[in-house]
Design an enzyme around this catalytic site. Structure first.
Site, PDB file in Angstrom:
ATOM      1  N   GLU A  63       0.843  -1.212   0.000  1.00 53.75           N
ATOM      2  CA  GLU A  63       0.000   0.000   0.000  1.00 53.75           C
ATOM      3  C   GLU A  63       0.873   1.256   0.000  1.00 53.75           C
ATOM      4  O   GLU A  63       0.756   2.132   0.860  1.00 53.75           O
ATOM      5  CB  GLU A  63      -0.973   0.003   1.182  1.00 53.75           C
ATOM      6  CG  GLU A  63      -2.097  -1.002   1.024  1.00 53.75           C
ATOM      7  CD  GLU A  63      -3.281  -0.732   1.945  1.00 53.75           C
ATOM      8  OE1 GLU A  63      -3.473   0.420   2.371  1.00 53.75           O
ATOM      9  OE2 GLU A  63      -4.019  -1.698   2.237  1.00 53.75           O
ATOM     10  N   ASP A  98       1.427  -8.561   2.855  1.00 46.45           N
ATOM     11  CA  ASP A  98       0.120  -8.585   3.512  1.00 46.45           C
ATOM     12  C   ASP A  98      -0.701  -9.595   2.718  1.00 46.45           C
ATOM     13  O   ASP A  98      -1.152  -9.336   1.608  1.00 46.45           O
ATOM     14  CB  ASP A  98      -0.522  -7.198   3.457  1.00 46.45           C
ATOM     15  CG  ASP A  98      -1.947  -7.193   3.999  1.00 46.45           C
ATOM     16  OD1 ASP A  98      -2.441  -8.266   4.410  1.00 46.45           O
ATOM     17  OD2 ASP A  98      -2.583  -6.117   3.987  1.00 46.45           O
ATOM     18  N   ASN A 126      -3.518 -11.000   3.748  1.00 46.18           N
ATOM     19  CA  ASN A 126      -4.946 -10.932   4.085  1.00 46.18           C
ATOM     20  C   ASN A 126      -5.510 -12.297   4.466  1.00 46.18           C
ATOM     21  O   ASN A 126      -6.647 -12.647   4.107  1.00 46.18           O
ATOM     22  CB  ASN A 126      -5.737 -10.325   2.912  1.00 46.18           C
ATOM     23  CG  ASN A 126      -5.758  -8.810   2.967  1.00 46.18           C
ATOM     24  OD1 ASN A 126      -6.044  -8.224   4.005  1.00 46.18           O
ATOM     25  ND2 ASN A 126      -5.407  -8.167   1.862  1.00 46.18           N
TER      26      ASN A 126
END
EC number: 3.1.4.-
Length: 613
Positions: free
Chosen positions: A351, A496, A498
């Site tokens: 991100e 990440d 998730n």
């Protein structure tokens, strides 16, 4: 392109600033003081060269001339500019003489040199004390060390000296947080450049006379500024600096000579910091860079500004977070301090806004010895940084999952399984997730290479089967890089994902296989069920274990982030403890005024196994 302040005094100040930092010392400074400076920028890939110098009237000239043009035409243009400058200076002088004096009378100017028609000054270029012929092309005529003469004034020609092409201070500065200027250099490098920091003598001090940046040398700063005593690229303001603006004086260098100095001032004064941050205690474990046998690795989802700056984020996702703490300028201070304080060798980030990468992360981490690469997804992307003293970048092998799945023969078998489930296939191919893969080589031992992968898998809670397929594509691609392209190099896979430790994705990674009847194949209901069994080649482990959470927001907390390592080649030396639950929840949840993201960075020291070649 550089510009000098418009006065001969300012020009001398700039020259003095550079000469004070030359290795030749005072003798060189005295010798160089006899001549003005003419800077020529001439690079083979561009059709024109630039010539910059200050005329005797104080005006600064910046000329663009064709490299293939004969010198005589350039000299003629310089003469015309000098004549115009002389006429302008004479008119200004006459105007001043005709102003009423204190008694009300006018002091009229009598006949003098300025009232007579001026002729063009003699303009010549000399090299090694011989005049350069006017038919010589500009590209060959303007040599380093040549002398340009305009009337009675002589200029020493400096061809392609070190110069800043970009220089910028962050807009928001806080006490206790490093200030890392964004800079780009041509013909120089930051390590050979000279930096000197100043602060206002008191809050609200007047700007230097003239309204622009001061052109005085570091030895004689303007009355409104005092030296901080810091002569390094990065400055960390103290609480004593709160309310004061900062000024940076910097001189570009390349190890052999220095170029024209630049100064810039912070737009806003230093603000108070938030006090103790969640990462301060962690920094106690990472005070120094590790030795060559270790690889300190960080994985961190930064929370992209494109997601933080929405009404939904402010009112629904993070209503407990003070609005100013969601502002990018504020969060960047925390991110820079946190990342630089880890003294990491590898940093994998998710991100990452493109502007944050170029304007914030690169300036900060480069100042601390790291270099980075970026892979855009849609609105944000992935970044991988590595310590230049330990690693060099051999190659990059980034992919988009959906593009690779559709077009790379490597994934033909997986695609054949997926086409049996059209609804699931459509959903998988709609996703924009990407994989960043970098192959690094040790600077100390060229036989040691490593494959560093970084990703951010699909986020939706019901997207378990999509993440399984994305991971299958990722591991097949990583195997191709680490086995086919670079045989038998170890893997570090950060991101990440998730996925909590109870999910199919995590089971698949650490166990090497996933059965076709796993519940995650129907994570979004029976309509999108896509039963298939998968296996992969690697023996992977989560280096930081399975923390209670790496993501902590108001409505959810869980472990979503991992640093997976190749157990055949790497082992864990130490895991840097995560912040305590009390620290994480001091302001209810994340992000907060003391933590810049809704995720928590994973940090560990990895070690090459003795059997690894």
């Amino acid at each position: 392109m550089w510009r000098l302040p418009g006065s001969r005094a300012a020009l001398r100040g700039v020259r003095t600033a550079v000469e004070r930092h030359t290795r030749a010392g005072a003798a060189t400074e005295k010798a160089a003081g006899a001549m003005e400076r003419a800077v020529v920028r001439c690079v083979p890939s561009e059709p024109k060269l630039s010539l910059s110098f200050a005329l005797a009237d104080g005006s600064h000239k910046n000329m663009q001339r064709d490299q293939s043009e004969p010198l005589g035409r350039a000299l003629s243009r310089i003469a015309t500019n000098a004549l115009k400058g002389h006429a302008k200076a004479a008119a200004a002088k006459k105007s001043r003489k005709n102003r009423p004096n204190a008694s009300g009378s006018v002091a009229c100017a009598g006949p003098g040199p300025e009232s007579t028609a001026a002729s063009e000054p003699v303009v010549k270029l000399y090299y090694r004390e011989e005049a350069v012929a006017e038919d010589v092309l500009n590209v060959d005529a303007w040599q380093d060390g040549a002398v340009l003469q305009i009337g009675d004034v002589k200029y020493k020609v400096e061809r392609n000296p070190p110069a800043f092409t970009e220089l910028q201070l962050p807009r928001y500065i806080m006490a206790g947080f490093p200030v890392c200027p964004k800079l780009s250099l041509e013909f120089g490098d930051p390590a050979s450049s000279v930096f000197r920091w100043y602060k206002e003598a008191k809050a609200g001090a007047a700007e230097p006379e003239g309204g622009g940046p001061s052109s005085l040398s570091p030895s004689s700063p303007s009355p409104g500024w005092t030296e901080t005593g810091v002569n390094e690229r990065v400055y960390t303001p103290s609480n004593a600096d709160i309310g004061l603006r900062l000024k940076l004086h910097c001189t570009p260098g390349n190890g052999q000579r220095f170029g024209p100095s630049r100064e810039l001032e912070s737009v806003c004064p230093v603000e108070a910091g938030p006090g103790t941050c969640t990462f301060d205690h962690r920094h106690l474990y990472t005070k120094k860079v590790t030795d060559d046998s270790l690889i300190r690795t960080v994985s961190y989802n930064l929370l992209a500004d494109t997601y933080a700056q929405t009404e939904f984020s402010r009112s629904v996702l993070y209503p407990y977070c003070a609005p100013y703490a969601l502002e990018l300028d504020y969060r960047q201070n925390l991110i820079q301090k946190e990342l630089t304080g880890y003294n990491a060798d590898l940093i994998c980030l998710q991100e990452v806004d493109r502007s944050v990468f170029t304007d914030s992360l690169v300036p900060a981490l480069e100042a601390f010895g790291l270099e980075g690469v970026f892979r855009i997804k849609q609105h944000e992307g992935l970044a991988t940084f590595y310590r230049k003293a330990k690693f060099t970048l051999l190659s990059q092998h980034d992919i988009s999952f959906h593009e690779a799945l559709e077009s790379d023969p490597l994934h033909k078998e997986l695609l054949e399984k997926l086409v049996l489930y059209p609804s699931a296939q459509e959903r998988v191919l709609q996703r924009s997730s990407v994989l960043q893969v970098s192959v690094l080589q040790s600077t100390k031992d060229s036989s040691k290479r490593i494959c560093v992968a970084n990703t951010h898998l699909y986020w939706h809670p019901k997207g378990g089967y999509i993440r399984l397929i994305q991971m299958a594509v990722a591991l097949a691609h990583i195997r191709h890089v680490s086995c086919d392209l670079y045989p038998d190099i170890p893997v570090i896979f950060c991101g990440d994902f998730n996925s909590t430790p109870s999910t199919g994705m995590y089971h698949f990674v650490v166990n090497g296989s996933i059965p076709e009847d796993h519940e995650d194949w129907a994570s979004n209901g029976e309509e999108e069920r896509c039963n298939m069994s998968l296996t992969h080649f690697f023996k992977l482990k989560s280096a930081c274990g399975e923390p209670a959470y790496t993501n902590y927001v108001g409505g959810f907390h869980g472990c979503l982030d991992y640093i997976f390592i190749d157990l055949n080649a790497l082992e864990v030396e130490q895991v840097i403890p995560l912040p305590s639950h009390e620290e994480v929840t001091t302001h209810q949840a994340l992000p907060s005024v003391s933590h810049p993201s809704d995720h928590i960075a994973l940090v560990c020291d990895l070690k090459w196994k003795q059997t690894c070649v």
